[in-house]
Write an enzyme that holds these catalytic residues in place. Structure first.
Site, short mmCIF file in Angstrom:
data_model
loop_
_atom_site.label_atom_id
_atom_site.label_comp_id
_atom_site.label_asym_id
_atom_site.label_seq_id
_atom_site.Cartn_x
_atom_site.Cartn_y
_atom_site.Cartn_z
N ASP A 103 23.59 -12.27 -29.82
CA ASP A 103 24.32 -11.55 -28.79
C ASP A 103 25.61 -12.34 -28.47
O ASP A 103 26.37 -12.65 -29.38
CB ASP A 103 23.41 -11.33 -27.56
N HIS A 298 17.47 -4.86 -30.39
CA HIS A 298 18.51 -5.87 -30.17
C HIS A 298 17.97 -7.29 -30.11
O HIS A 298 18.66 -8.24 -30.48
CB HIS A 298 19.24 -5.55 -28.86
#
Length: 324
Positions: A103, A298
């Site tokens: 991320d 994710h």
């Protein structure tokens, strides 16, 4: 199980909270977390890497946990955050390292590779690809594409707005972020169309409990990361797109020349947002190995820890420890 060591380092004008594991003499691997995460999101990789003989360094990035959270928005630009890690490497006298980020940790890892071509021997990134410096700040592109629709990055821009929602119930915020960007929902559920004046949680699901891949112990660690300080520092990372673009001008033509590993979940909404960057990445990262993880959202290293560990250990064994 390897015990975690913890220390507080005074570097780059802040206090950096740093966890480590593995033999002191082992090859160094830095693991950099993203938003809204915790150093503990790397728990599976820390254990596997330490058992394989690596010296693993996992900071709480500035704005998180026990690390400093400066009040000034400009204190969270990308090169300043890179400077935290560079200064820590200097303090620890590390001249050869691998850096892996997830991320927001991924742009930090990519830029550390650009800034430190000799010290950073290999680089890994999860979820966020690298496609070179954009022609204009990314926030301008996002504004033009989402003029009349909600976009979470635009929602994060005004200091205080997102904080009021996210800080009101930290466990709920974390549950919703984990669930709504994971493989438990359709890929683009997090990116659903809604009015520009919506809140982040509008239209999202609150599962009531953390996902199965985040144990109660791990979830408590996430919650402690934000208790007492809220999300202000973490959100400030999103408020520096213009400054990031200005400050990275000297790196505009530089490619990531080191061996690189990139992992993406096939149900990660970031894959939709970064589709153009993914296409460009091989031109900017010429020595690249890519893997698309099936039925994964994710939170790559948490949703698919065993697969990530296999891929990471294989990559490091072939491309890092053989030349370190």
């Amino acid at each position: 199980m390897h015990a975690y060591e913890h220390r507080l380092l005074s570097v780059n004008g802040i206090t950096l909270s740093l966890y480590s594991a593995g033999p002191v003499e082992g090859p160094v691997v830095w693991l950099l977390h993203g938003f809204p995460e915790s150093w503990y999101s790397w728990r599976h990789q820390m254990q596997a890497l330490a058992e394989a003989g690596y010296r693993v360094m996992v900071p709480e990035m500035r704005g998180y946990g026990q690390s400093s959270a400066p009040p000034d928005v400009a204190s969270y630009d990308l090169l300043t955050v890179c400077g935290d890690i560079q200064a820590a490497m200097d303090r620890l006298e590390q001249c050869s390292v691998a850096v892996v980020g997830h991320d927001w940790g991924a742009p930090v890892a990519w830029h550390l590779a650009l800034l430190e071509p000799e010290r950073v021997r290999v680089v890994g990134a999860m979820a966020v690809p690298y496609g070179g410096r954009p022609k204009r700040p990314a926030i301008e592109i996002i504004r033009s594409h989402f003029a009349e629709r909600f976009n979470y990055i635009l929602y994060f821009q005004q200091p205080g707005l997102a904080e009021a929602e996210l800080d009101a119930d930290i466990p709920r915020t974390l549950r919703m972020m984990m669930h709504n960007t994971s493989a438990a929902v359709p890929k683009d559920f997090f990116l659903q169309n809604k009015p520009a004046d919506s809140t982040l949680s509008q239209g999202m699901q609150d599962p009531g409990t953390p996902p199965a891949w985040c144990s109660p112990e791990a979830f408590e660690c996430y919650v402690r990361t934000f208790e007492g300080r809220g999300f202000r520092g973490a959100l400030n990372w999103y408020r520096n797109f213009e400054l990031n673009w200005e400050r990275t001008a000297p790196l505009a033509e530089r490619k990531v020349e080191q061996p690189a590993l990139f992992l993406l979940g096939d149900k990660d909404p970031v894959g939709t947002l970064e589709a153009h960057t993914l296409q460009k990445m091989p031109g900017w990262v010429p020595d690249l190995e890519q893997h698309l993880l099936a039925d994964c959202g994710h939170w790559v290293q948490s949703e698919r820890p065993e697969q990530v560990n296999r891929l990471l250990l294989d990559f490091l064994g072939r491309r890092y420890t053989t030349t370190a």
